[in-house]
Design a protein around this motif. Structure first.
Motif, short mmCIF file in Angstrom:
data_model
loop_
_atom_site.label_atom_id
_atom_site.label_comp_id
_atom_site.label_asym_id
_atom_site.label_seq_id
_atom_site.Cartn_x
_atom_site.Cartn_y
_atom_site.Cartn_z
N ARG A 116 0.64 -1.49 -0.09
CA ARG A 116 0.02 0.16 0.16
C ARG A 116 0.78 1.06 0.03
O ARG A 116 0.43 2.20 -0.09
N LYS A 117 2.03 2.06 0.10
CA LYS A 117 2.75 2.06 0.47
C LYS A 117 3.69 2.12 -1.56
O LYS A 117 4.58 3.49 -1.39
N ALA A 118 3.21 2.14 -1.49
CA ALA A 118 3.62 1.55 -3.40
C ALA A 118 3.57 3.30 -3.73
O ALA A 118 2.66 4.15 -4.27
N TYR A 119 4.63 3.20 -5.03
CA TYR A 119 4.30 4.57 -6.22
C TYR A 119 4.41 3.89 -7.52
O TYR A 119 6.12 3.46 -7.20
N VAL A 120 4.27 5.32 -8.34
CA VAL A 120 5.30 4.91 -9.61
C VAL A 120 5.78 6.13 -10.63
O VAL A 120 5.08 7.48 -9.98
N TYR A 121 6.51 6.38 -10.91
CA TYR A 121 7.37 7.34 -11.39
C TYR A 121 7.29 6.74 -12.98
O TYR A 121 7.68 5.63 -13.52
N THR A 122 6.64 7.73 -13.71
CA THR A 122 6.24 7.69 -14.89
C THR A 122 7.16 7.82 -15.79
O THR A 122 7.40 7.66 -17.30
N ASN A 123 9.10 8.43 -15.13
CA ASN A 123 9.56 9.09 -15.78
C ASN A 123 10.89 7.46 -16.03
O ASN A 123 11.53 7.93 -16.74
N LYS A 124 9.79 6.79 -15.26
CA LYS A 124 11.06 5.85 -15.49
C LYS A 124 10.44 5.10 -16.60
O LYS A 124 11.78 3.75 -17.19
N PHE A 125 9.06 5.37 -17.04
CA PHE A 125 9.09 4.28 -18.51
C PHE A 125 9.55 4.49 -19.90
O PHE A 125 9.74 5.51 -20.28
N CYS A 126 9.74 3.60 -20.72
CA CYS A 126 10.66 3.21 -21.57
C CYS A 126 10.22 2.21 -22.54
O CYS A 126 10.55 1.33 -22.10
N GLN A 127 10.04 2.48 -23.88
CA GLN A 127 9.15 1.90 -24.46
C GLN A 127 10.84 1.29 -25.66
O GLN A 127 10.40 0.78 -26.89
N ASP A 128 11.71 1.80 -25.88
CA ASP A 128 12.39 1.30 -26.55
C ASP A 128 13.34 0.56 -27.02
O ASP A 128 13.14 -0.02 -27.96
N PRO A 129 12.92 -0.27 -25.56
CA PRO A 129 13.43 -1.71 -26.09
C PRO A 129 12.72 -2.47 -27.32
O PRO A 129 12.87 -3.12 -27.72
N ILE A 130 11.27 -2.20 -26.84
CA ILE A 130 10.15 -2.55 -27.42
C ILE A 130 10.45 -2.45 -29.07
O ILE A 130 9.93 -3.23 -29.73
N GLU A 131 10.49 -0.74 -29.30
CA GLU A 131 10.86 -0.19 -30.39
C GLU A 131 11.89 -0.66 -30.93
O GLU A 131 11.87 -1.39 -32.42
N GLU A 132 13.07 -1.24 -30.63
CA GLU A 132 14.56 -2.26 -31.07
C GLU A 132 14.14 -3.10 -31.43
O GLU A 132 13.96 -4.05 -32.33
N LEU A 133 13.33 -3.61 -30.53
CA LEU A 133 12.86 -5.76 -30.96
C LEU A 133 12.05 -5.44 -32.39
O LEU A 133 12.37 -5.87 -33.01
N PHE A 134 11.16 -4.92 -32.12
CA PHE A 134 10.15 -4.54 -33.05
C PHE A 134 10.46 -3.97 -35.01
O PHE A 134 10.21 -4.84 -35.14
N GLY A 135 11.59 -3.24 -34.54
CA GLY A 135 12.52 -2.61 -35.67
C GLY A 135 13.31 -3.46 -35.91
O GLY A 135 13.46 -3.75 -36.93
N ARG A 136 14.13 -4.25 -35.36
CA ARG A 136 14.72 -6.02 -35.88
C ARG A 136 13.42 -7.00 -36.65
O ARG A 136 13.79 -6.99 -37.69
N HIS A 137 12.84 -6.80 -36.35
CA HIS A 137 11.94 -7.81 -36.39
C HIS A 137 11.22 -6.86 -38.14
O HIS A 137 11.53 -7.91 -39.02
N ARG A 138 10.91 -5.90 -38.12
CA ARG A 138 10.95 -4.73 -39.81
C ARG A 138 11.76 -5.50 -40.62
O ARG A 138 11.64 -5.82 -41.55
N ALA A 139 13.20 -5.00 -39.65
CA ALA A 139 14.16 -5.29 -40.38
C ALA A 139 14.37 -6.27 -41.64
O ALA A 139 14.97 -7.35 -42.62
N ILE A 140 13.64 -7.33 -40.61
CA ILE A 140 14.64 -8.96 -40.88
C ILE A 140 12.71 -9.57 -41.81
O ILE A 140 13.18 -10.02 -43.43
N GLY A 141 11.78 -9.21 -41.93
CA GLY A 141 10.77 -9.23 -42.51
C GLY A 141 10.40 -8.58 -43.65
O GLY A 141 9.75 -8.82 -44.79
N ARG A 142 11.64 -7.93 -43.64
CA ARG A 142 11.03 -6.62 -44.89
C ARG A 142 10.31 -5.89 -45.38
O ARG A 142 9.85 -5.75 -44.72
#
Length: 164
Positions: free
Chosen positions: A90-116
């Motif tokens: 119950r003492k939980a808190y969320v820092y939204t500045n720690k959210f980062c979607q760069d690893p997900i974008e990098e993964l799907f970018g690699r999939h797009r590069a392979i899939g052409r």
């Protein structure tokens, strides 16, 4: 309370403080003030009758940026609320500045590069590409030396046999 929270509360900047409640007023501000500003700006640019479509586009940020902004803000709101609702502590808190979607974008970018040209992958194609990326990552770890020293403590080359 962590040292970071105490430090932020001394600065009297409420927008930098972590989210501690689902009913935080900043969620409402992001939805009803921040996003409304961009939506009103877009509607005003589109409602100007004497301008061409090209001129209307120049009066506003790009449509992709606009849609991405809306999606990002709504995603942050929903993710933070979800985390606050489903945390046992119950003492939980969320820092939204720690959210980062760069690893997900990098993964799907690699999939797009392979899939052409394959824009609509099925599950089998995605699984095959994911396995290829995993193998490439493992081989890269084995074959490339780490750090700024080359040639020292090189591992023996990895032998890969194709079983298919």
């Amino acid at each position: 309370m962590s040292a970071v929270i105490r430090k932020l509360s001394k600065k009297r900047k409420p927008f930098l403080e972590p989210y501690t409640s689902v009913n935080d007023t900043r969620f409402e501000w992001m939805e009803k003030v921040f996003l409304k500003y961009f939506i009103d700006w877009y509607n005003e640019a589109q409602a100007t009758p004497q301008l061409t479509a090209t001129e209307k586009k120049k009066m506003f940020i790009s449509l992709q940026t606009f849609k991405g902004l809306i999606m990002a803000v709504r995603s942050v709101i929903e993710a933070a609320k979800y985390l606050l609702q489903h945390v046992v502590d119950r003492k939980a808190y969320v820092y939204t500045n720690k959210f980062c979607q760069d690893p997900i974008e990098e993964l799907f970018g690699r999939h797009r590069a392979i899939g052409r040209r394959a824009e609509n992958m099925n599950l089998h194609m995605f699984g095959t590409q994911e396995r290829s990326l995993h193998i490439q990552g493992q081989l890269q770890k084995e074959l490339k030396p780490r750090g700024n020293v080359s040639g020292k403590r090189m591992r023996a080359p990895v032998k890969v046999y194709d079983t298919e």
